[in-house]
Every structure is written in C-alpha cells, then in structure tokens.
Design a protein around this motif. Sequence first.
Motif, short mmCIF file in Angstrom:
data_model
loop_
_atom_site.label_atom_id
_atom_site.label_comp_id
_atom_site.label_asym_id
_atom_site.label_seq_id
_atom_site.Cartn_x
_atom_site.Cartn_y
_atom_site.Cartn_z
N GLU A 150 0.83 -1.21 0.00
CA GLU A 150 0.00 0.00 0.00
C GLU A 150 0.86 1.26 0.00
O GLU A 150 0.56 2.24 -0.68
CB GLU A 150 -0.93 0.00 1.22
N LEU A 151 1.96 1.21 0.76
CA LEU A 151 2.88 2.35 0.78
C LEU A 151 3.55 2.53 -0.58
O LEU A 151 3.71 3.65 -1.06
CB LEU A 151 3.93 2.15 1.88
N GLN B 23 2.31 1.69 -3.46
CA GLN B 23 1.30 2.24 -4.37
C GLN B 23 1.18 3.76 -4.20
O GLN B 23 1.13 4.51 -5.18
CB GLN B 23 -0.05 1.59 -4.10
N SER B 24 1.18 4.21 -2.95
CA SER B 24 1.10 5.65 -2.68
C SER B 24 2.30 6.40 -3.25
O SER B 24 2.16 7.48 -3.82
CB SER B 24 1.00 5.87 -1.16
N VAL B 25 3.48 5.80 -3.11
CA VAL B 25 4.71 6.44 -3.63
C VAL B 25 4.69 6.50 -5.15
O VAL B 25 5.08 7.51 -5.75
CB VAL B 25 5.95 5.68 -3.12
N GLU C 159 2.21 6.79 -7.03
CA GLU C 159 1.24 7.80 -7.47
C GLU C 159 1.74 9.22 -7.23
O GLU C 159 1.54 10.10 -8.07
CB GLU C 159 -0.09 7.60 -6.73
N SER C 160 2.43 9.46 -6.10
CA SER C 160 2.80 10.83 -5.73
C SER C 160 4.29 11.13 -5.83
O SER C 160 4.69 12.29 -5.84
CB SER C 160 2.36 11.10 -4.28
N THR D 271 7.05 10.48 -0.06
CA THR D 271 6.67 9.70 1.11
C THR D 271 6.74 10.60 2.33
O THR D 271 7.59 11.52 2.38
CB THR D 271 7.57 8.47 1.29
N THR D 272 5.88 10.38 3.29
CA THR D 272 5.82 11.24 4.47
C THR D 272 6.28 10.46 5.69
O THR D 272 5.81 9.34 5.94
CB THR D 272 4.39 11.76 4.70
N THR E 107 8.04 15.49 4.53
CA THR E 107 7.76 14.92 3.21
C THR E 107 9.05 14.83 2.42
O THR E 107 9.78 15.82 2.28
CB THR E 107 6.72 15.77 2.45
N ASN F 193 -4.76 -1.61 -8.12
CA ASN F 193 -4.26 -0.23 -8.11
C ASN F 193 -2.74 -0.17 -8.13
O ASN F 193 -2.14 0.75 -8.69
CB ASN F 193 -4.79 0.53 -6.89
N GLY G 164 -0.17 1.37 -10.89
CA GLY G 164 0.85 2.33 -10.49
C GLY G 164 2.14 2.19 -11.28
O GLY G 164 2.86 3.17 -11.51
#
Length: 680
Positions: free
Chosen positions: A424-425, A427-429, A431-432, A435-436, A453, A490, A494
């Motif tokens: 999940e992390l 996937q977030s990376v 997309e954006s 990382t935070t 960030t 998802n 990515g």
Amino acid sequence: MHREIQKMREVALVYLDRSGGLQKFMQDCKKYSDSKQSYAVYRFIISINPSDIAELDATLGNYILHNPIQAAQIFQSVCFIAIKTLSIIEQLQTEAQISILLKPTHLPPLPSYVLNLAPFPFNYTSQRFYMSEGIAIAMGIVTKYTQGARFLCTEETCQFSKGFRYIRVHLPGATESATVRNDFVCGLCSSPLQEDMKFRVLGDKQIVEMIDAKVLNALKGYSNDKSHFRIQTFTVFLRDELANKMKIGNHYKIIGIPACVQNGLQATACIEINSIQLCKQSGPSFVSDNFKYLLSLTASSCWRFTAILANIFASEVVPPGTYNTLKLAILLSLVQTCEKENADYLDLLIVTTDTLVIDRLLNYSLCLLPRGIRHPPYSDIFPSVSKDKHGTGSASIQACSAVLAKGGICYIGDLASYKKDKLELLQSVLESRTTTVFIPGKKYGEEADQQVTISLQTNFWSYVDSSSKKHIQKDNFLIGQMDMSLIPPNLVDGFGLLIHNEFPSCQQSSPLVHHTLKKAIHPEAMLYKVSQQFRMQDYEEFILFAKNLHVELSPEAESLIQGYYLTSRRVRRDSTHGSTLSASALKILISLSKAHAKLSLRKKVLEEDALIAILFLESSLTLKHGKSALCIAPNPLFPFDLNDENSLQQRDSHLIQCHHQLLKFIGAYGPGIHVNTNEE
C-alpha cells in the motif's frame, strides 16, 4: 612572533578589502548596530579563497589551512579594531565577543587534504580543514545549541562581576558542556562563575550521517568491480545558516574541521562543516565509436538502432536475441532516469515464470547507472525514523533503498514477498513520488508532532512469479488478460509498464541453456563477439549520455499520442467503473516516447517514437484488462527473431502496418480527432 601576527593581521585586512569581504562585514555590522540590542556574541562569516590568500602572504595562507581556529583569531582582531575605529557597533565592549567563522571556497587538490577514515590511526587532534565527499544517509531534525554565553564572577567586589570579560563561544567538535556548565572559576579571584542567562545566544544544529559514495557499488546486485574496501559512516554537524542545507540521499562535497566527540564510553568521529557543495552527476559528452558506427548504419530507419541495441544488450547474462521486448523496456527505463522533481518516470513490473534469469538480467542492468540499488529483503524500502545515536534523544530520519537510488533505479525484487502494508505504501509512492515520515513529538523530546515529506526521484523495478501457487484462479478472464490476483489492481496500475515475459519455447530455451552452462564453466569468458564490441563500460557511457539529452515532442507525435489516449479511454470502458485507462497513462505514453527518442540519440520525439510507446502501453493494458478494438499481436515489438538485414526490414514493415492499423483505430473509434494519415 608578535611581529609575525601583526603582519598577518595587515594581510588579512588587505585581503578583506580586495575580495569584497570588508564591504560584507560592514553590512553585517550595520544589522547589529540597527538593532540597538546588546549581544554577548557578534557572529560574522568570512569567505576565504586559500589560493588568493597564499598569493598575498604564504604564512597566512598556511595558517588558515593548517590552524584555522588560530587563523580565525587573526580575523577576529582585525574585525574588532575595524569596529572600534569606525565606531560601527557601540554596544561591543571586548574582542572576545566577536565570533568568526572562516569558510574556505576550496582546498588544495592534494591527498593530504582529503579526509579518509580507512587508514588507521587518524589524527583527530589536528583541527585543520579537510575536504570529503559522501552521500547523506541519515538526517536529524534541527535542534538548538549554545552558540555563545556570558559569564560573570559571583564575587561582587571582583572587577569581572560586570562587563563582558568571560565569553564562551562554541568551537569545532565541542560539546554543549564545553560551552556552558557550572564549574567555571574566575581567573582573578578564583570565585565561581555564573552564567548571565539573558545573554545566552542559541543557534540551530543538525546532525547528518554521511557515507562514501563507493558504498553504492556494494548495494548493486551485480558488479564487475572485484576490489575490496572498507567503508565507514561519518557524522557531520550543520550549524546555524547551514542547517537544512542538505537533503537526504544527495551527494555532497564538504569542507570542515574533524573532531572526536565523546558520548559516554563511545567516541565518534565527526566533522564541523564550514562549506557545502552539491555534487551533480554529469554524463559523458560522447558515445563509443562502435555505437556511432551502428547509428550511421541504421540511419535509414527510426526503429532499427534501438532494435539492435535491445537484441545485443546484456549478452553477458542472456544470449543475444532473447528477451528483446523486456531488454528494450529496461533500456527505455534506464535512459528515463534523472534527479529532477516531476520528471518522466518509467517503472517496470514483469510477470514471468523464469525468475532466476529475470533477476540476473535486472541485476546486471542496475550496474549501468551510478545509482542502481538492489533493495535488500526484510529491510525498509522507504525512509524510517529512529532515535539519534549521538545521545541527543532527537529523531533521525534514515535513508533507505528508494532514497539512495535517487536519479536511478530501485529494484525491489519479487512483489509477492512483501506484506500488504508495504504494498500500500509502494502504491502511494508510485502515485505521488513522495513519502511522508511521521515524527511523534513526545517520543523524541519535541513539543509538537512533525511530518517530513521526502521526494523520491527514482524508477522502480519489480517482478511477479506467475507460476506461484498463491494465485487465485478465476474463470472470467478476457482475451489476452492475465491473472494478476496476487497483486492489488491499483498497485499494478501504479507501474508504468506491465510486461509478460513468457517462458522461452524449446527453440528459444536451447541457447539460454547453452549460455548458462558455458558461463558456469567459464564465468569470465566472452561468449559472443558483440560482448567485445559493446562492452559494459560502453553501455554505461551510452546510457549516461542518452539520459542527459533534452527532448521535445513534435506536433505529429503529440497528435498521435493524444489521439490514441482519447480513443482508448472511450473504447476501454465498462458500465461499472467507467474508463479502465487511468489518467497516468498519458504521462506514461509521453515518458515512453521521450525515452525511445533518447535511446535513438534524437532530441525530437517523432511519430515513430510515439508508435513504440503506444505498442508498449497497449500490450501492458491487454495484460491488465484484455484486448481492445485495436487488437495488436501478442508481441508487436519483436514478432520474430532479428538475424540479418532482411529480418530488420520485415520488422520495419510490420511496424508500418501497426501504424496504419493505429490510425484506422483512431479514425473509427475517436470521431473528431484529427491525426496525420499520410501514407508513404
């Protein structure tokens, strides 16, 4: 000795006048004077060019290089005399109130000025300037330290119970207790000294862990470098205006004064930094003659050069002519790496049953980049937070594989080996590209929680074993669609490209078996002539040259990309989820097109580049969602083996047919979209 010091003071004044340092000093003085506030310490930064100083006076030049703390006192005296003579700062009372930080622009390019922690013993007590290079791998949050303090004698009748006689200033390598503590005594009457808290001057401090850039070679999966060396991290202190001047994962050249900091029973080598310079990787201004000759031979076609590159690439690992589609995708991803934010990234996800060969191929490809990192299993891919090991109790952000691969490739291995939270992390990376990191305030002695960030400028490579027993078999697959139930949909979206590398047929596997057996018997042997003509070093230079090319989209390529994208969004649609083509697909198309232009050593993206990008993406979409009305062949980029001139001509004819088929697809399913339909 006094006469020599007086001469150095005169030279220092002349240098400040000629270099413009005196004018800057006057401006800094004006800021203090305008405040009308009395300070315990007045801090000034003086930029020093050692070469210019040495030309004026060799003694002072040598003094600055080898006794920088004493040399700062020379400039301290000059500055104090200048302030008093010109009456610039009325509040200043004693020379001890002036703190000077010398910042050398550079050091002599000699081995004795390069910090090297490998030889033992190292003279930590020299307290002279050294230069070093390294990568910031851990970074603490900014905290406060005592820059200067005023002490007074507790005996009221003592003349030092007033005024600014006892001023303590931070020196390189000094701990907080060296500047401020309660056991100082008066030199006149031996009474205890007490700090005047109203005059304590605080500054910013940041602790950074750095390591030699050679460590990146040890983090690659495969390397021809057989040399052995020891690498040790070293601690650097950023103070005041230098705090937050470093970013985790960046490569820096620093100048500073080494010291040894005692933390309980443990001693740590550290450097008080005076100057920081960001090191940027510059690619070669040339490619090898063999590549130039190959480019001239294939000038009649926009597709042949990259086809031959893919065909012969990585001949040390796999035989020429095998895995061509995957090898072309790898080359495209390699040239589409850079350290800019909002860059055109190109991530690869490979579905295969031949994981061993794929792993070797990806490991080999990593080594063509300075920042190719193979992520070690069971460790963090993305930055994490831990307690600073220097006894401050504050938080320290640790760089992990994705940060160290800045401007390169992070190869994370088999996706199936990671747990749900890591996926999940990821996937977030994807997309954006950020990382935070969350830093709880209570845990690390801060008043409030913090969120940092971090930008991640890297391409990600991974693979999935399609023969895994973990797959949940389904019956309702569309034509051409693959079973990707093991990976969240998802996350699959990515990745820029999904590539299915089918297990070689009997005819294809035979050369691979022969190659593997020969390599096992003679690991260092060059099995193919192309391995000698196009060496690994030649590919390294070629990739570095190609990735630094600045390319622009031509109107024809832009029109073709836009036409395919809009038409595919209309065609690939269902009643439940709407269009199955994500918004990121347009970015992927542009990235692929630019990458193919770079790999072809062109600065303009042509329609031919856009066609390769579209065929790559359509193949990827077919694996994810099944075939569309475009209905391309299973392997549209390399439909048959490339053996000679005729096979290259056949491939060109095949791609021209794909181009016509694409134009018909856009014309039929994308009404209102105008594309160039001129036939050659």
